[in-house]
Design a protein around this motif. Structure first.
Motif, mmCIF file in Angstrom:
data_model
loop_
_atom_site.group_PDB
_atom_site.id
_atom_site.type_symbol
_atom_site.label_atom_id
_atom_site.label_comp_id
_atom_site.label_asym_id
_atom_site.label_seq_id
_atom_site.Cartn_x
_atom_site.Cartn_y
_atom_site.Cartn_z
ATOM 1 N N UNK A 85 -1.060 4.322 -0.580
ATOM 2 C CA UNK A 85 -2.103 3.998 -1.543
ATOM 3 C C UNK A 85 -3.367 3.649 -0.764
ATOM 4 N N UNK A 86 -4.424 4.413 -1.003
ATOM 5 C CA UNK A 86 -5.652 4.265 -0.217
ATOM 6 C C UNK A 86 -6.584 3.233 -0.842
ATOM 7 N N UNK A 87 -6.091 2.007 -0.926
ATOM 8 C CA UNK A 87 -6.890 0.881 -1.411
ATOM 9 C C UNK A 87 -6.532 -0.337 -0.565
ATOM 10 N N UNK A 88 -7.413 -1.319 -0.463
ATOM 11 C CA UNK A 88 -7.068 -2.530 0.296
ATOM 12 C C UNK A 88 -5.828 -3.211 -0.278
ATOM 13 N N UNK A 89 -5.161 -4.002 0.533
ATOM 14 C CA UNK A 89 -3.973 -4.716 0.085
ATOM 15 C C UNK A 89 -4.319 -5.664 -1.058
ATOM 16 N N UNK A 90 -3.436 -5.707 -2.063
ATOM 17 C CA UNK A 90 -3.637 -6.610 -3.185
ATOM 18 C C UNK A 90 -2.276 -6.900 -3.808
ATOM 19 N N UNK A 114 -0.379 -6.696 -6.327
ATOM 20 C CA UNK A 114 -0.212 -6.026 -7.615
ATOM 21 C C UNK A 114 0.992 -5.103 -7.543
ATOM 22 N N UNK A 115 1.788 -5.108 -8.581
ATOM 23 C CA UNK A 115 2.909 -4.170 -8.726
ATOM 24 C C UNK A 115 2.705 -3.356 -9.992
ATOM 25 N N UNK A 116 2.976 -2.050 -9.909
ATOM 26 C CA UNK A 116 2.918 -1.203 -11.098
ATOM 27 C C UNK A 116 4.218 -0.414 -11.212
ATOM 28 N N UNK A 117 4.702 -0.314 -12.440
ATOM 29 C CA UNK A 117 5.913 0.456 -12.731
ATOM 30 C C UNK A 117 5.541 1.555 -13.704
ATOM 31 N N UNK A 118 5.817 2.805 -13.337
ATOM 32 C CA UNK A 118 5.488 3.952 -14.186
ATOM 33 C C UNK A 118 6.792 4.540 -14.691
ATOM 34 N N UNK A 119 6.914 4.664 -16.009
ATOM 35 C CA UNK A 119 8.153 5.177 -16.593
ATOM 36 C C UNK A 119 8.121 6.706 -16.680
ATOM 37 N N UNK A 120 9.270 7.268 -17.034
ATOM 38 C CA UNK A 120 9.356 8.726 -17.203
ATOM 39 C C UNK A 120 8.489 9.200 -18.367
ATOM 40 N N UNK A 143 0.826 -1.213 0.000
ATOM 41 C CA UNK A 143 0.000 0.000 0.000
ATOM 42 C C UNK A 143 0.863 1.268 0.000
ATOM 43 N N UNK A 144 1.979 1.190 -0.763
ATOM 44 C CA UNK A 144 2.907 2.315 -0.841
ATOM 45 C C UNK A 144 3.317 2.565 -2.289
ATOM 46 N N UNK A 145 3.541 3.837 -2.605
ATOM 47 C CA UNK A 145 4.082 4.239 -3.894
ATOM 48 C C UNK A 145 5.457 4.860 -3.669
ATOM 49 N N UNK A 146 6.447 4.434 -4.472
ATOM 50 C CA UNK A 146 7.830 4.879 -4.282
ATOM 51 C C UNK A 146 8.305 5.645 -5.510
ATOM 52 N N UNK A 147 8.756 6.878 -5.321
ATOM 53 C CA UNK A 147 9.372 7.648 -6.400
ATOM 54 C C UNK A 147 10.876 7.422 -6.308
ATOM 55 N N UNK A 148 11.447 6.840 -7.351
ATOM 56 C CA UNK A 148 12.839 6.379 -7.298
ATOM 57 C C UNK A 148 13.832 7.527 -7.155
ATOM 58 N N UNK A 149 13.614 8.656 -7.843
ATOM 59 C CA UNK A 149 14.598 9.744 -7.870
ATOM 60 C C UNK A 149 14.937 10.284 -6.486
ATOM 61 N N UNK A 150 13.917 10.506 -5.654
ATOM 62 C CA UNK A 150 14.176 11.075 -4.330
ATOM 63 C C UNK A 150 13.806 10.124 -3.192
ATOM 64 N N UNK A 151 13.461 8.880 -3.548
ATOM 65 C CA UNK A 151 13.128 7.845 -2.561
ATOM 66 C C UNK A 151 11.944 8.236 -1.679
ATOM 67 N N UNK A 152 11.082 9.131 -2.204
ATOM 68 C CA UNK A 152 9.914 9.544 -1.424
ATOM 69 C C UNK A 152 8.812 8.489 -1.528
ATOM 70 N N UNK A 153 7.950 8.466 -0.526
ATOM 71 C CA UNK A 153 6.879 7.487 -0.489
ATOM 72 C C UNK A 153 5.542 8.166 -0.193
#
Length: 579
Positions: free
Chosen positions: A513-518, A520-526, A500-510
């Motif tokens: 995610x306001x949804x039940x646990x599931x 699923x992994x998503x990768x978003x490109x530049x 239930x977390x989203x990670x921005x790779x550049x600055x390691x910020x988190x």
């Protein structure tokens, strides 16, 4: 059985006891005598569980198979739970079934168990689609319902979709609580199989009219249907339940030129003309598409066995029948509903649409373009239904959809409804034909306004216990070593719906995610590409989704841009899909 763990062996021994009928015991014993360890392990290593689509599995003997005892146990557990949740009122449930082998038998079995528990059952006299079961739960003010179907799975499968009093499939906490009740049943003797006939009411054909008339009341442009009543429509039920109601629905709406794919019109659980009875598959749509080409149809539609998913082919710019994917069909429906209501000045501030997290962002771009709120849910239409129920009386649901060919216009039911979608696809085609456009023309207009989205889904099948463990390991590896680039494009963000977390790779910020646990992994490109990985909740598969986007400056550039995006998708998928 030297290679089978002790817990599984204990389950096997239990199924050899006198609690089970002679035929069942004989089948288990035969597996043992033939030393079929893999089949024994797959049949008994666990209990069937509710996933995104409920209880689903291969038919046969065993705790991990669809049979009299697993279905009876599930129904007894659901009956026990309903009694606890509604202790001081008479309980009612609705039950329906599709055309699969044993579905009718299983449907009557479910009705028997409910009736033996003092629960009143509204049982469909003949096979009817899943959405009609949802409609019946709401119409008869039932506390629950059950649909016997394995949707679009291969012929060896069957399934059990459990519904709550809103007409939607079970969601948290009810899904897990029912499993707890089911698991609490330690003996077959606790399952009440003896039918109480007075507790069962049959639903006959007259109910069809209630459902059809209610849907007809949702029509947005009846005048367009009247003007285009000769619209050429090809429809196939792919040997399923759709044949009982889709032609009736189209006729009631005013369409007079509907051509059935006759060789697929007879309900048949062996699905003799297709490999998989799934309108997502090009092969399953081939006969309907061929007929559409022959008669120069405006639209070609086909529904899966329980008629909650619909496939669509339309004429492209070359005049050929071209299949559309679920993202394209859903985007067209959302655009049609929102643009029509905007034109009629009937959009309201509290209107909303819903899509799932693996469904194209084109749908949200369209809704934003009309100033309409959107919601995202986990994969599975039951979560869309959950949003509808939660917001009922506060906000106004218009339309929703998911990439797996499930759609719903209006709020008559709480599940995807291919019957409803067929009517609206036909009406939409009629409306735009009156403007001199095909649905393919409209799709290109949408791409020109909101961007050209291209998506691809790759599914890897991993059967049995070994397959389940392999899928689990694949997801673990992706979490432990997430890709830094995909198709040569840098990954910018990782969304882990299990954490239930989203990670921005550049600055390691988190961010959360306001949804039940599931899982699923998503990768978003530049570039804004979205690549998702998730194990299926209804099949022994792991699914990989890819969505890319580019501007479409002119309709004539469609093929060039499509080829460019297809190459991009191919390169991205090559980096993440490892079979």
């Amino acid at each position: 059985m030297n290679n089978i763990d002790q817990a599984t062996q204990q389950r096997i021994q239990q199924w050899l006891s006198t609690e089970y009928d002679e035929a069942t015991v004989a089948q288990v014993q035969q597996l043992i005598d033939n030393n079929e360890e893999t089949e024994l392990l797959d049949s008994f290593y666990k209990e069937l569980e509710f996933g995104t689509g409920g209880l689903r599995g291969i038919m046969g003997v065993g705790s991990n198979r669809m049979n009299k005892y697993t279905i009876g146990k599930a129904t007894q557990g659901l009956a026990n739970y309903l009694k606890k949740q509604f202790p001081d009122q008479p309980i009612k449930v609705a039950v329906s079934y599709d055309s699969r082998n044993n579905s009718q038998q299983f449907g009557h079995l479910v009705a028997d168990v409910f009736s033996a528990n003092g629960i009143h059952v509204y049982l469909f006299k003949e096979l009817r689609p899943t959405p009609m079961l949802s409609f019946a739960v709401r119409h008869f003010e039932c506390q629950g319902g059950v649909m016997l179907t394995a949707s679009h799975n291969p012929k060896e499968y069957n399934g059990y979709k459990a519904y709550w009093n809103d007409g939607g499939q079970l969601v948290a906490p009810h899904d897990k609580n029912v499993i707890t009740e089911v698991n609490a049943i330690q003996s077959v003797a606790e399952i009440r199989f003896d039918r109480v006939a007075d507790n069962i009411t049959l639903i006959d054909e007259s109910f069809d009219d209630l459902y059809v008339n209610a849907n007809q009341g949702l029509s947005i442009h009846p005048e367009a249907v009247l003007a285009q009543k000769d619209l050429k429509i090809v429809y196939s039920s792919i040997h399923g339940t759709g044949i009982t109601i889709v032609p009736k629905m189209l006729k009631a709406w005013g369409f007079e030129n509907v051509h059935l794919v006759e060789e697929q019109a007879t309900p048949d659980g062996n699905f003799p003309t297709v490999i998989y009875p799934n309108p997502e598959e090009e092969e399953a749509m081939s006969k309907a598409k061929q007929k559409g080409q022959e008669i120069d149809a405006d639209v070609v539609m086909a529904t899966d066995p329980d008629a909650d998913r619909v496939g669509l082919a339309v004429k492209n710019r070359k005049g050929e029948m071209q299949l559309l994917n679920g993202n394209q069909i859903g985007s067209l429906l959302i655009f049609y509903v929102l643009s029509s209501k905007a034109e009629q000045a009937t959009l309201q501030k509290n209107d909303f649409i819903v899509k799932t997290i693996v469904t194209s962002n084109l749908m949200t771009d369209i809704s934003s373009g009309f100033g309409v709120k959107h919601y995202e849910t986990l994969t599975g239409f039951k979560f869309i239904g959950e949003v509808m129920t939660r917001l009922e009386g506060q906000e106004n649901y218009l339309v929703g959809g998911e990439e797996s060919y499930g759609f719903l216009v209006g709020d008559l039911v709480r599940d995807k409804d291919a019957v409803n979608a067929c009517a609206f696809i036909a009406e939409m085609a009629a409306y735009f034909k009156s403007q001199g456009k095909t649905l393919f023309d409209v799709l290109l207009d949408i791409y020109g306004t909101y961007g050209f989205y291209q998506e691809k889904l790759i599914s890897l099948t991993k059967k049995g216990k070994a397959g389940a463990e392999e899928i689990k390991q694949m997801m673990a590896d992706l979490r432990a070593n997430p890709p830094q680039t995909l198709g040569g494009i840098q990954v910018k963000e990782i969304r882990d719906y299990q954490a239930q977390r989203s990670y921005v790779i550049a600055d390691d910020s988190q961010t959360s995610i306001d949804l039940p646990k599931s899982d699923v992994l998503q990768f978003i490109t530049v570039d804004g590409d979205v690549i998702s990985a998730r194990p299926s909740g209804t099949e022994p598969k792991i699914k990989f989704y890819c969505s890319v986007k580019e501007q479409l400056t002119a309709a004539d550039a469609y093929e060039h841009v499509s080829a460019k995006l297809e190459e991009k998708v191919k390169n991205i998928m090559a980096d993440i899909v490892k079979d």
